[in-house]
Design a protein around this motif. Structure first.
Motif, PDB file in Angstrom:
ATOM      1  N   UNK A  61       0.847  -1.187   0.000  1.00  0.00           N
ATOM      2  CA  UNK A  61       0.000   0.000   0.000  1.00  0.00           C
ATOM      3  C   UNK A  61       0.882   1.236   0.000  1.00  0.00           C
ATOM      4  N   UNK A  62       0.600   2.163  -0.896  1.00  0.00           N
ATOM      5  CA  UNK A  62       1.287   3.446  -0.927  1.00  0.00           C
ATOM      6  C   UNK A  62       0.338   4.525  -0.410  1.00  0.00           C
ATOM      7  N   UNK A 100       1.341   4.517 -12.836  1.00  0.00           N
ATOM      8  CA  UNK A 100       2.533   5.311 -13.146  1.00  0.00           C
ATOM      9  C   UNK A 100       2.984   6.012 -11.880  1.00  0.00           C
ATOM     10  N   UNK A 101       4.269   5.985 -11.563  1.00  0.00           N
ATOM     11  CA  UNK A 101       4.747   6.696 -10.375  1.00  0.00           C
ATOM     12  C   UNK A 101       4.374   8.172 -10.411  1.00  0.00           C
ATOM     13  N   UNK A 102       4.065   8.712  -9.235  1.00  0.00           N
ATOM     14  CA  UNK A 102       3.726  10.127  -9.131  1.00  0.00           C
ATOM     15  C   UNK A 102       2.264  10.437  -9.323  1.00  0.00           C
ATOM     16  N   UNK A 103       1.457   9.429  -9.675  1.00  0.00           N
ATOM     17  CA  UNK A 103       0.042   9.647  -9.935  1.00  0.00           C
ATOM     18  C   UNK A 103      -0.770   9.309  -8.683  1.00  0.00           C
ATOM     19  N   UNK A 119       5.690   7.028  -1.284  1.00  0.00           N
ATOM     20  CA  UNK A 119       6.428   7.203  -2.534  1.00  0.00           C
ATOM     21  C   UNK A 119       5.961   8.450  -3.281  1.00  0.00           C
ATOM     22  N   UNK A 120       5.405   9.410  -2.569  1.00  0.00           N
ATOM     23  CA  UNK A 120       4.981  10.620  -3.253  1.00  0.00           C
ATOM     24  C   UNK A 120       3.600  11.064  -2.835  1.00  0.00           C
ATOM     25  N   UNK A 121       2.987  11.814  -3.785  1.00  0.00           N
ATOM     26  CA  UNK A 121       3.287  11.947  -5.224  1.00  0.00           C
ATOM     27  C   UNK A 121       4.526  12.774  -5.548  1.00  0.00           C
ATOM     28  N   UNK A 122       5.082  13.450  -4.538  1.00  0.00           N
ATOM     29  CA  UNK A 122       6.345  14.145  -4.753  1.00  0.00           C
ATOM     30  C   UNK A 122       7.493  13.272  -4.280  1.00  0.00           C
ATOM     31  N   UNK A 162      -0.485   5.946  -4.899  1.00  0.00           N
ATOM     32  CA  UNK A 162      -1.565   5.602  -3.967  1.00  0.00           C
ATOM     33  C   UNK A 162      -2.074   4.178  -4.211  1.00  0.00           C
ATOM     34  N   UNK A 163      -1.215   3.319  -4.774  1.00  0.00           N
ATOM     35  CA  UNK A 163      -1.608   1.959  -5.127  1.00  0.00           C
ATOM     36  C   UNK A 163      -1.927   1.133  -3.879  1.00  0.00           C
TER      37      UNK A 163
END
Length: 507
Positions: A65-66, A91-94, A124-127, A310-311
């Motif tokens: 979980x992100x 996609x990363x950052x989304x 891991x973000x989104x930033x 946010x996966x």
């Protein structure tokens, strides 16, 4: 903030030599994400066995979980645009929703109750997680108190990593991913327009020099403290494809546990600099070629799905829409440590059974000298358990007398849509796996089976429900016998298309 750190690319090897003798995870190139407890140094298996990003076998069984609590970023990448969001895109950052630390903790507790196989929570973000240290560490501190059975990990570009090593270790964050796509500043300047460091903005070559130096410093400090570090690199054809081989060696020398080489995603609709400029991503075969060229360096991760920030769920699936902020209002947050531990034990038993299956098949493989690729349809648990029409990706394995090895996955368009097969999707699906000799599925209709056979791809649905590795080895043993007896003609596959770059991109 510490002063800017500069490096010369020619100095990298000497800087890494001091750490080369004390790698944090594995002493040899054979150790890594696809290995099991018998091949890993003592203690390492216990640290990765339930982390789906650090263990290829774990990703079949454990969920991650992100949580999107880190909106700001301290660098700009030409492949990134965090303003774009499509809920169906990985996609990363989304992200679809940015969370406060309090909202993030509540969401984790709800997800952990609804998805018992959840083992890892990451930021891991989104930033960048460490460009937002207050929010990141406040979230981790609360999770350590309220959900102590979950692993914590973070992803960062590495610019601020060295400044936060003590807090990372104090919170027991045992897995850190650093995205390093270039160490040569001449290459990095083509990827990173600017960075913000020490209250100053740097651009071009100067920015790339500082970033590379800070990334290596952070990696070295992680190694010294025994934290497992994974390196992510974005493969950008014509810019860093040849450079990644030397980068692989340098991060290995500094103790990196894994190296994940990911394909550039460059759809112009995303509005990235590379996308708008027409910079193409690599094909699946070009990605594999670079990965293969890195053999002997840092062990490679090949099962990455380039997840959203946010996966939720298993790698390859995303259930984040089930847990929107609106949906959370109707769900009760709680964490049952005993129930979670019981679930982890059950999943570990499944994972070990898969490891045994990987070793238990193919003992009497004929000496055929063959080496082929096999595509597999799976929805998880390490088994062949998916209908052809429901697959949006195929896992690709290389099998020979030496055994079976996972080499990657290929995304495809769904064949079944609205309950009916879409024949117009078949050409793109076949193109995605046309270097494979066989496709193993739980079930398939007559029409796609015939089209695949006409393309020279043998379809096998006799192994439904079996562990993937055992089924692939059993198919290969039968295939080798048929080739030896002259009952089947063995043809080399994909060579012409590979030379022409005609394969569909992995992303």
């Amino acid at each position: 903030m510490p002063p800017a750190t500069y490096i010369r690319f020619s100095d990298l090897q000497s800087r890494g030599s001091a750490l080369a003798s004390q790698p944090v995870g594995c002493a040899s190139a054979s150790c890594g994400s696809q290995e099991g407890p018998d091949e890993l140094p003592p203690g390492v298996w216990d640290r990765i066995k339930d982390h789906p990003c650090y263990s290829e076998s774990a990703h079949h069984h454990y969920a991650r979980m992100h949580i999107a609590v880190a909106p700001a970023c301290n660098i700009q990448c030409n492949y990134c645009n965090r303003k774009y969001d499509c809920s169906n895109e990985s996609r990363p950052g989304v992200v679809s929703e940015r969370l406060t630390p309090e909202q993030a903790v509540r969401k984790v507790l709800v997800v952990a109750k609804r998805i018992p196989r959840l083992s890892v929570v990451g930021i891991a973000g989104p930033g960048d997680a460490l460009a937002n240290p207050d929010k990141t560490f406040a979230t981790f501190r609360a999770l350590r108190e309220q959900a102590p059975g979950l692993k914590l990990c973070l992803s960062t570009n590495g610019l601020a990593l060295a400044d936060h090593i003590d807090e990372i270790c104090a919170l027991g964050i045992d897995h850190v991913t650093i995205t390093i796509s270039a160490l040569d500043p001449l290459v990095g300047a083509r990827i990173y327009p600017w960075i913000f460091h020490g209250h100053r903005r740097y651009e071009g070559l100067e920015a790339a020099k500082i970033l590379a130096g800070r990334q290596l410093l952070g990696l070295e400090k992680l190694t010294e403290r025994g934290v497992l570090a994974k390196i992510n690199s974005v493969l950008i054809p014509g810019i860093n494809d040849h450079h990644l081989v030397s980068l692989n060696r340098e991060v290995k020398a500094r103790g990196a546990f894994l190296h994940n080489i990911m394909p550039l995603i460059s759809d112009p609709a995303h509005g990235t600099v590379f996308g708008l400029a027409g910079q193409r991503g690599p094909t699946a075969q070009q990605l594999k070629a670079v990965q293969d060229e890195c053999s002997g360096g840092a062990q490679l991760m090949r099962h990455c799905r380039q997840c959203r920030a946010d996966a939720v769920g298993l790698l390859g699936e995303d259930r984040s829409e089930e847990f929107s902020l609106d949906a959370l209002d109707a769900l009760v947050p709680s964490f049952d440590s005993a129930a979670h531990s019981a679930s982890m034990r059950e999943l570990e038993a499944d994972s070990l059974a898969q490891q045994r299956a990987r070793r238990g098949g193919g003992e009497s493989l004929p000496e055929s000298g063959l080496s082929v690729h096999v595509a597999v349809a799976s929805r998880g648990q390490g088994r062949i358990n998916q209908h052809f029409g429901h697959a949006d990706e195929f896992q690709i394995f290389e099998v020979s007398e030496q055994g079976v090895h996972f080499i990657g996955h290929r995304r495809v368009d769904l064949y079944c849509q609205g309950g009916w097969g879409e024949d117009e999707e078949l050409p793109s699906i076949i193109a995605a796996i046309n270097d494979c000799h066989a496709l193993l599925v739980a079930k398939i209709g007559a029409c796609p089976r015939q089209e695949l056979a006409a393309a020279g791809i043998e379809v096998d649905q006799r192994h439904a429900g079996e562990f993937i590795e055992k089924a692939v080895l059993d198919w290969f043993a039968d295939y080798s016998v048929r080739v030896t007896r002259g009952e089947t003609e063995h043809r080399e596959r994909g060579d012409a298309a590979l030379r022409q770059g005609a394969f569909t991109a992995a992303a």
